[in-house]
Scaffold this motif. Structure first.
Motif, PDB file in Angstrom:
ATOM      1  N   GLN A   1     -14.368 -29.152 -42.095  1.00 26.47           N
ATOM      2  CA  GLN A   1     -15.145 -27.842 -42.331  1.00 26.47           C
ATOM      3  C   GLN A   1     -16.062 -27.858 -43.982  1.00 26.47           C
ATOM      4  OE1 GLN A   1     -11.787 -25.421 -41.389  1.00 26.47           O
ATOM      5  NE2 GLN A   1     -11.166 -27.061 -39.668  1.00 26.47           N
ATOM      6  N   ARG A   2     -15.711 -28.318 -44.611  1.00 22.37           N
ATOM      7  CA  ARG A   2     -16.014 -28.189 -45.838  1.00 22.37           C
ATOM      8  C   ARG A   2     -18.219 -28.852 -46.102  1.00 22.37           C
ATOM      9  NH1 ARG A   2     -11.701 -27.348 -46.010  1.00 22.37           N
ATOM     10  NH2 ARG A   2     -12.350 -25.222 -46.272  1.00 22.37           N
ATOM     11  N   ASP A   3     -18.465 -27.757 -46.730  1.00 21.67           N
ATOM     12  CA  ASP A   3     -19.712 -28.055 -47.153  1.00 21.67           C
ATOM     13  C   ASP A   3     -20.347 -28.242 -48.477  1.00 21.67           C
ATOM     14  OD1 ASP A   3     -19.340 -25.799 -48.916  1.00 21.67           O
ATOM     15  OD2 ASP A   3     -21.120 -24.541 -47.603  1.00 21.67           O
ATOM     16  N   ASP A   4     -21.278 -29.206 -49.020  1.00 18.20           N
ATOM     17  CA  ASP A   4     -21.577 -29.200 -50.031  1.00 18.20           C
ATOM     18  C   ASP A   4     -20.597 -30.438 -50.252  1.00 18.20           C
ATOM     19  OD1 ASP A   4     -23.571 -30.169 -52.151  1.00 18.20           O
ATOM     20  OD2 ASP A   4     -22.173 -28.308 -53.311  1.00 18.20           O
ATOM     21  N   ILE A   5     -20.485 -31.408 -49.747  1.00 18.91           N
ATOM     22  CA  ILE A   5     -19.379 -32.845 -50.104  1.00 18.91           C
ATOM     23  C   ILE A   5     -20.133 -33.869 -49.611  1.00 18.91           C
ATOM     24  CG2 ILE A   5     -17.754 -32.417 -48.270  1.00 18.91           C
ATOM     25  CD1 ILE A   5     -15.472 -32.722 -49.796  1.00 18.91           C
ATOM     26  N   THR A   6     -19.878 -35.083 -50.222  1.00 14.67           N
ATOM     27  CA  THR A   6     -20.328 -36.396 -49.960  1.00 14.67           C
ATOM     28  C   THR A   6     -18.759 -36.813 -49.683  1.00 14.67           C
ATOM     29  OG1 THR A   6     -21.948 -36.406 -50.562  1.00 14.67           O
ATOM     30  CG2 THR A   6     -20.966 -38.797 -50.470  1.00 14.67           C
ATOM     31  N   VAL A   7     -18.405 -38.087 -48.605  1.00 10.68           N
ATOM     32  CA  VAL A   7     -16.896 -38.484 -48.701  1.00 10.68           C
ATOM     33  C   VAL A   7     -17.286 -39.734 -48.171  1.00 10.68           C
ATOM     34  CG1 VAL A   7     -15.138 -38.170 -47.584  1.00 10.68           C
ATOM     35  CG2 VAL A   7     -16.304 -36.457 -47.655  1.00 10.68           C
ATOM     36  N   TYR A   8     -16.705 -40.719 -49.055  1.00 15.22           N
ATOM     37  CA  TYR A   8     -16.738 -42.267 -49.098  1.00 15.22           C
ATOM     38  C   TYR A   8     -14.869 -42.232 -48.300  1.00 15.22           C
ATOM     39  CZ  TYR A   8     -20.634 -41.848 -52.262  1.00 15.22           C
ATOM     40  OH  TYR A   8     -22.034 -41.357 -52.471  1.00 15.22           O
ATOM     41  N   THR A   9     -14.912 -42.505 -47.087  1.00 15.68           N
ATOM     42  CA  THR A   9     -13.638 -43.362 -46.998  1.00 15.68           C
ATOM     43  C   THR A   9     -13.199 -44.373 -46.051  1.00 15.68           C
ATOM     44  OG1 THR A   9     -13.826 -40.908 -44.933  1.00 15.68           O
ATOM     45  CG2 THR A   9     -12.474 -43.191 -44.307  1.00 15.68           C
ATOM     46  N   PHE A  10     -12.790 -45.210 -46.839  1.00 16.59           N
ATOM     47  CA  PHE A  10     -12.192 -46.938 -46.709  1.00 16.59           C
ATOM     48  C   PHE A  10     -10.960 -47.618 -46.076  1.00 16.59           C
ATOM     49  CE2 PHE A  10     -14.032 -45.894 -51.415  1.00 16.59           C
ATOM     50  CZ  PHE A  10     -14.382 -46.922 -52.027  1.00 16.59           C
ATOM     51  N   LEU A  11     -11.479 -47.788 -45.091  1.00 14.74           N
ATOM     52  CA  LEU A  11     -10.465 -48.420 -44.041  1.00 14.74           C
ATOM     53  C   LEU A  11      -9.798 -49.121 -44.754  1.00 14.74           C
ATOM     54  CD1 LEU A  11     -13.250 -48.565 -41.102  1.00 14.74           C
ATOM     55  CD2 LEU A  11     -11.927 -46.472 -41.514  1.00 14.74           C
TER      56      LEU A  11
ATOM     57  N   VAL B   1     -11.757 -41.458 -49.891  1.00 12.78           N
ATOM     58  CA  VAL B   1     -10.083 -41.426 -49.370  1.00 12.78           C
ATOM     59  C   VAL B   1     -10.174 -42.226 -48.671  1.00 12.78           C
ATOM     60  CG1 VAL B   1      -9.420 -40.094 -47.336  1.00 12.78           C
ATOM     61  CG2 VAL B   1     -11.113 -39.005 -48.780  1.00 12.78           C
ATOM     62  N   PHE B   2      -8.859 -42.838 -48.538  1.00 16.55           N
ATOM     63  CA  PHE B   2      -7.984 -44.062 -48.170  1.00 16.55           C
ATOM     64  C   PHE B   2      -7.591 -43.527 -47.156  1.00 16.55           C
ATOM     65  CE2 PHE B   2      -8.944 -45.634 -52.569  1.00 16.55           C
ATOM     66  CZ  PHE B   2      -9.178 -46.727 -52.142  1.00 16.55           C
ATOM     67  N   ALA B   3      -8.644 -43.852 -46.271  1.00 16.83           N
ATOM     68  CA  ALA B   3      -7.735 -43.847 -44.279  1.00 16.83           C
ATOM     69  C   ALA B   3      -6.979 -45.184 -43.698  1.00 16.83           C
ATOM     70  CB  ALA B   3      -7.802 -42.592 -44.086  1.00 16.83           C
ATOM     71  N   ASP B   4      -6.666 -44.986 -42.423  1.00 11.75           N
ATOM     72  CA  ASP B   4      -5.657 -45.506 -41.965  1.00 11.75           C
ATOM     73  C   ASP B   4      -6.393 -44.741 -39.808  1.00 11.75           C
ATOM     74  OD1 ASP B   4      -4.761 -46.652 -39.313  1.00 11.75           O
ATOM     75  OD2 ASP B   4      -3.433 -47.614 -40.520  1.00 11.75           O
ATOM     76  N   PRO B   5      -6.728 -45.641 -39.472  1.00  8.70           N
ATOM     77  CA  PRO B   5      -7.390 -44.480 -38.261  1.00  8.70           C
ATOM     78  C   PRO B   5      -6.297 -43.806 -37.014  1.00  8.70           C
ATOM     79  CG  PRO B   5      -8.653 -46.667 -38.226  1.00  8.70           C
ATOM     80  CD  PRO B   5      -7.742 -46.518 -39.092  1.00  8.70           C
ATOM     81  N   ASP B   6      -4.810 -44.875 -37.450  1.00  5.05           N
ATOM     82  CA  ASP B   6      -3.352 -44.076 -36.770  1.00  5.05           C
ATOM     83  C   ASP B   6      -2.946 -42.981 -37.409  1.00  5.05           C
ATOM     84  OD1 ASP B   6      -4.557 -45.434 -34.264  1.00  5.05           O
ATOM     85  OD2 ASP B   6      -3.310 -47.359 -34.559  1.00  5.05           O
ATOM     86  N   CYS B   7      -3.600 -42.821 -38.216  1.00  2.00           N
ATOM     87  CA  CYS B   7      -2.901 -41.984 -39.429  1.00  2.00           C
ATOM     88  C   CYS B   7      -2.970 -40.804 -38.703  1.00  2.00           C
ATOM     89  CB  CYS B   7      -3.287 -41.869 -40.877  1.00  2.00           C
ATOM     90  SG  CYS B   7      -2.473 -40.643 -42.322  1.00  2.00           S
ATOM     91  N   PRO B   8      -1.568 -39.786 -38.306  1.00  2.00           N
ATOM     92  CA  PRO B   8      -1.927 -38.475 -37.778  1.00  2.00           C
ATOM     93  C   PRO B   8      -2.342 -37.311 -38.769  1.00  2.00           C
ATOM     94  CG  PRO B   8       0.219 -39.128 -38.171  1.00  2.00           C
ATOM     95  CD  PRO B   8      -0.439 -40.113 -38.450  1.00  2.00           C
ATOM     96  N   TYR B   9      -1.480 -37.666 -40.317  1.00  2.00           N
ATOM     97  CA  TYR B   9      -2.181 -37.354 -41.344  1.00  2.00           C
ATOM     98  C   TYR B   9      -3.818 -36.997 -41.437  1.00  2.00           C
ATOM     99  CZ  TYR B   9       2.281 -36.286 -41.771  1.00  2.00           C
ATOM    100  OH  TYR B   9       4.123 -36.164 -41.263  1.00  2.00           O
ATOM    101  N   CYS B  10      -4.226 -38.623 -41.648  1.00  2.00           N
ATOM    102  CA  CYS B  10      -5.808 -38.104 -42.173  1.00  2.00           C
ATOM    103  C   CYS B  10      -6.343 -38.206 -41.120  1.00  2.00           C
ATOM    104  CB  CYS B  10      -5.914 -40.503 -42.000  1.00  2.00           C
ATOM    105  SG  CYS B  10      -4.538 -40.778 -43.154  1.00  2.00           S
ATOM    106  N   LYS B  11      -6.182 -37.505 -39.512  1.00  2.00           N
ATOM    107  CA  LYS B  11      -7.131 -36.880 -38.783  1.00  2.00           C
ATOM    108  C   LYS B  11      -6.708 -35.251 -38.969  1.00  2.00           C
ATOM    109  CE  LYS B  11      -6.210 -40.106 -34.796  1.00  2.00           C
ATOM    110  NZ  LYS B  11      -5.406 -40.139 -33.806  1.00  2.00           N
ATOM    111  N   GLN B  12      -5.746 -35.147 -39.764  1.00  2.00           N
ATOM    112  CA  GLN B  12      -5.438 -33.633 -40.580  1.00  2.00           C
ATOM    113  C   GLN B  12      -6.656 -33.075 -41.169  1.00  2.00           C
ATOM    114  OE1 GLN B  12      -1.501 -32.710 -41.301  1.00  2.00           O
ATOM    115  NE2 GLN B  12      -2.314 -30.999 -42.185  1.00  2.00           N
TER     116      GLN B  12
END
Length: 249
Positions: free
Chosen positions: A139-149, A121-132
């Motif tokens: 709430q997901r299980d069995d997942i690894t998330v790689y967040t690129f700031l 996921v490419f995400a911005d700390p101030d992005c409201p949709y990123c927070k959503q």
């Protein structure tokens, strides 16, 4: 001997056809480059499924033109026999990334459960949709998330991204900020060059808005999906990755 001669004629014919096609595509390129605004870069010209109509790629956009570059058509090309949007399929292919080649060392790693499913996921700390999106991922299980700031929303988001990246526990700092708005505490003398590399990576692949999701099979999706859509997409692209691995040599 006649067989060899026949193969030679066939090869010569193919070469002639290829040279003709290349010349045609170069002619279109020159015509469009001279007539369209300089901001429209002609990156690629290829024949479309419709005889006499050519696909033109400019960055991550495509349009169509005639053999002389006199007319331009913008819009979707549909295959009515297969009920397929060829333009959207082409754009999806252009926007896809090779998940295995992503610089995961420049991402925040969040693992839930066994973490066998993977998502970037490419995400911005101030992005409201990123927070959503982050709320749904929690709430997901069995997942690894790689967040690129990807701090693209201004100086404030850049400051927060640096503080999160420089926190003792990046994953915890990211979740605390995105879910509870708890300000991160940065460690001193921290190398934030990963953020610059993330911005360069996003620019290279024309990622201009957050969140942008990259699934295991390389499919890229912009925006925050609903919880049902997210779960469906994770399953779909996980299956596509598994099927591809089965047929790989």
């Amino acid at each position: 001997m006649p067989h060899i001669r026949r193969l030679g004629f066939i090869a010569l014919g193919l070469i002639t056809l290829m040279q003709g096609a290349m010349a045609q595509e170069e002619q279109i390129r020159k015509a469009l480059s001279a007539r369209l605004p300089s901001s429209v870069a002609i990156d690629e010209v290829t024949p479309s499924p419709i005889p006499g109509l050519y696909e033109v790629r400019s960055g991550m956009s495509i349009f169509y033109t005639d053999p002389n570059g006199d007319y331009v058509i913008r819009g979707d090309m549909l295959d009515t026999r297969r009920q397929t949007n060829l333009s959207q399929a082409r754009l999806a292919k252009l926007s896809s990334l090779d998940f295995s080649k992503l610089p995961l060392q420049d991402a925040i790693v969040s693992r839930r459960g066994q973490g066998t499913r993977q998502l970037a996921v490419f995400a911005d700390p101030d992005c409201p949709y990123c927070k959503q999106l982050e709320s749904m991922l929690e709430q997901r299980d069995d997942i690894t998330v790689y967040t690129f700031l990807l701090p693209v929303l201004g100086p404030g988001s850049l400051d927060k991204a640096k503080a999160i990246w420089c926190s003792r526990d990046r994953d915890a700092a990211w979740r605390a900020w995105m879910q509870k708005s708890q300000a991160p505490t940065a460690q001193p003398d921290c190398d934030t060059s990963a953020l610059e590399r993330n911005l360069a990576l996003a620019s290279k692949h024309a990622i201009k808005a957050t969140p942008a999701l990259v699934y295991e099979d390389g499919t890229r999706v912009g925006g925050a999906p609903s919880a049902v859509q997210l779960e469906g997409q994770l399953a779909q692209h996980r299956l596509a990755t598994t099927d591809r691995q089965k047929v790989a040599p």
